[in-house]
Scaffold this motif. Structure first.
Motif, PDB file in Angstrom:
ATOM      1  N   VAL A   1      84.619  -7.876 -38.111  1.00 38.11           N
ATOM      2  CA  VAL A   1      83.525  -8.559 -37.409  1.00 38.11           C
ATOM      3  C   VAL A   1      84.006  -9.078 -36.053  1.00 38.11           C
ATOM      4  N   ASN A   2      85.183  -9.707 -36.034  1.00 41.62           N
ATOM      5  CA  ASN A   2      85.707 -10.242 -34.779  1.00 41.62           C
ATOM      6  C   ASN A   2      86.095  -9.125 -33.818  1.00 41.62           C
TER       7      ASN A   2
ATOM      8  N   ASP B   1      83.054  -8.032 -32.179  1.00 35.91           N
ATOM      9  CA  ASP B   1      82.675  -9.022 -31.163  1.00 35.91           C
ATOM     10  C   ASP B   1      83.406  -8.747 -29.853  1.00 35.91           C
TER      11      ASP B   1
ATOM     12  N   GLU C   1      95.719  -8.866 -36.708  1.00 38.95           N
ATOM     13  CA  GLU C   1      95.406 -10.227 -37.158  1.00 38.95           C
ATOM     14  C   GLU C   1      93.921 -10.454 -37.367  1.00 38.95           C
ATOM     15  N   LEU C   2      93.100  -9.535 -36.849  1.00 43.49           N
ATOM     16  CA  LEU C   2      91.657  -9.815 -36.800  1.00 43.49           C
ATOM     17  C   LEU C   2      90.882  -9.000 -37.816  1.00 43.49           C
ATOM     18  N   ASN C   3      89.717  -9.524 -38.229  1.00 39.51           N
ATOM     19  CA  ASN C   3      88.863  -8.758 -39.133  1.00 39.51           C
ATOM     20  C   ASN C   3      87.828  -7.959 -38.341  1.00 39.51           C
TER      21      ASN C   3
END
Lengths: 444, 444
Positions: free
Chosen positions: A27-28, A31, A23-25
């Protein structure tokens, strides 16, 4: 979302983590990884789909990149290095200690190794050091249709496809064509007919600050970099330039507060490095300030006969310093943005003379009312203080205005002519004016 | 080249000028125009091919835009306004005096006038105030081929075609697709299959600084802006964000030098405005500094019995101020770049405690050697000065480190906790420490 993934990892619910990852890209994901301890970071990194992992890696801080490189296999390293954009790989290599660089280079082909070494040798902060080699190269005899097919085939691996570069057989840059132009042009036209030949480019050894100026001025997305023989060696894209702009600004902020500039984040810098960056300038300024002390010593008899004079020293010094710092900041910033040039020297003097007269008059007036009527200070002392305040503000603003320009004229960085240095100079001036005026008005 | 064109214009060699114009791009043409007097500027502007003229107009400074609008016909104004990108037109209108805005608006259609008024009403520095409406809008049922044909037809008029936006019938944002993805995808696929649905967007009322953060973090070329109902209202492109970044940095530089920030270039700002921006803070700081003076007054008897103490006041005040300014600058910059958060409060205290101990020890040591051995100052006085220097540096660095964080915590701009304010606070602290220590060590 971030907190949940970290929670799940700590509870070893790896299947749930895998689901979240989708679900995440990148950059995240980066992080999240930065928040984990090295053990969990490694588990998390290895859960990422292979191509995502490379993207995530490019967004990590140098510290985390190093930790990961240190913990993964040679084969994994090779995969990352193969897939990273060339400029990102160079960034990684530049920050790694020599033994890790060796470890990485041993996994690359002879030819690539040569190219890497060439890139590592560009001077720091030069155009060469921030460029990338993944551009779309085309030939002028191609038709629009052929060009589009070429882009379709190779576009995925390029840093940008929105500006394409046309070179001759010896790799000399002949023109550029934007994807916008390609998409909106007739398919049968040749690139020669539609390309832009009046190309703005930079040289590999140009300073990155000049490159940033060009981007800001012309609103580019990418800019070609050529070598001395005018051969295309790489391109610089706007996302890298945004980092350059912030870095140059940070450098100015640091210099203007009398520190050696640093690119490493504050919280990641160790005590001794931070201390080292601060001591040299503090020392220079401390020694300079002792000369200001000498002035007080020289006028010791004036001070001894009217001790109340000492009470106004901080106010005069601070106001003078602040007034000078305002002007120098405006001028330094104006020079950095290209708005003020050395030829504006006299314009600046005139402007600061006018502004400082207004400011000085207002402040000196208020000051006189306050100390004479409210604090009931003797008239002669009040006049001395007020007169000094006015003269100090005018001098401070002119000194603050011209020193950055003079620095530029002598090829020094104007940012050093900021608050700390200006304050030291203005302090001395303020005290000399103060005591001379006092000696004269009070007849000591 | 620039000089030659200006020369030719002055000699009225207009045919030669026309030839030169063809060789130059809009940015350079604007540069030339800015150098001309209004009469020649107008002649030059009317020589430009119609579509180039609009581009050149968008690169001019507000002053020159206004001069031109004032001198050309309604029909010419209408043409410029029709052809300008919407965000550039809004920029122009925002800077013009009301009578000119009226003159312009009277030439626009009812529908457009409504849209313009909506845009003019977005708060200053909000995402809405910098966005543009010229984006490529697509529908998810389109095939890649249909989308490309649509772009080919309408692309020329769009601010960017490199990111396209997919909306439903009620204009709600459903996804985005990059031109790169379109170019490299199978022509028969529908956009629904290839679009990115996990879209990062901003709201019309978000602050431009947050928007800039997103661009830096994700390396975007453009970002969609939606209203409260999640309807797509515009896009922001990276070239506008570069201006925002510089503007926000300039604002910080100005605030950190105790001035009201200004967006107008220094040389274009008149004396009274410059003075107004500087007086308020100078006044506040001047009044605060008088409290520092009170401290000296209170310790008048200490000073009178050992007058030499006065000679070290400038050095102690300056060094303390500089030491505090270094720390506050690092922290303010770290907060602006998102590297330091309020939760790092104790980390910062600890770090500054360590750094300041090292710096304080080094500086105090050197200072002692200098004043005791070189200047032959009495031991007790030397110890007092040295002790004060150490304590002042440590306190200054901790105060400088935490005040910006505290300001952030209370939703104030950390940039006000910079050199000028820190210096004023540290000065007072330094003097209290100094005289208390002197009274104790010297037994006064």
């Amino acid at each position: 979302m971030k907190e949940r993934v970290i929670e799940l990892l700590k509870d070893k619910k790896y299947n749930a983590v895998r689901k979240e990852i989708l679900e995440l890209n990148a950059v995240n994901l980066a992080d999240i990884l930065e928040e984990l301890d090295i053990e969990n970071a490694l588990i998390f990194f290895r859960m990422l789909p292979k191509d995502v992992a490379v993207d995530v890696f490019s967004y990590l801080s140098n510290e985390h990149q190093m930790e990961i490189i240190n913990s993964i296999t040679d084969k994994e390293i090779k995969h990352i290095m193969d897939e990273l954009f060339f400029d990102d790989m160079i960034d990684v290599l530049e920050e790694m200690p020599a033994n890790i660089v060796k470890k990485i280079l041993k996994n690359t082909k002879e030819e690539e190794r040569k190219l890497i070494n060439q890139f590592l040798n560009y001077p720091e902060n030069s155009a060469g050091s921030i460029m990338t080699i993944e551009y779309v190269g085309l030939k002028k005899m191609m038709t629009v249709k052929e060009a589009m097919e070429h882009i379709k085939k190779t576009g995925i691996e390029k840093e940008t496809i929105y500006t394409c570069y046309i070179t001759d057989e010896s790799r000399k840059l002949e023109g550029i064509v934007s994807l916008r132009k390609l998409v909106t042009s007739d398919e049968t036209k040749t690139l020669e007919e539609i390309m832009e030949t009046n190309v703005i480019y930079v040289n590999t050894h140009d300073d990155q600050e000049e490159v940033a100026h060009l981007f800001k001025k012309y609103d580019f997305i990418a800019l070609p970099v050529v070598d001395k023989e005018h051969r295309l060696t790489g391109i610089i894209t706007v996302d890298d330039i945004m980092d350059v702009i912030e870095q140059e600004n940070t450098e100015d902020f640091h210099k203007m507060a009398a520190m050696e500039p640093s690119e490493i984040e504050y919280l990641d810098t160790n005590t001794l490095t931070l201390a080292k960056h601060r001591i040299a300038w503090l020392l220079i300024l401390m020694v300079s300030a002792t000369f200001t002390g000498r002035i007080i010593q020289r006028f010791q008899d004036v001070l001894q006969s009217v001790v109340i004079l000492a009470a106004f020293i901080p106010m005069l010094m601070d106001t003078g310093g602040n007034a000078g710092a305002q002007s120098s900041t405006l001028i330094i910033r104006g020079i950095a943005l290209g708005e003020i040039k050395t030829k504006d020297f006299f314009k600046v003097i005139l402007k600061e003379l006018r502004v400082s007269s207004v400011v000085g008059f207002a402040l000196a007036g208020i000051n006189f009312l306050r100390i004479y009527y409210l604090e009931k200070i003797e008239l002669k002392v009040a006049v001395t203080v007020t007169g000094t305040l006015f003269v100090t503000i005018v001098l401070a603003k002119i000194v603050g205005g011209i020193l950055p320009i003079i620095a530029t004229r002598f090829k020094l960085d104007p940012a050093i002519m900021a608050s700390p240095l200006i304050t030291t100079i203005v302090d001395a001036v303020a005290l000399v004016v103060y005591f001379s005026l006092a000696a004269w008005i009070l007849g000591i």
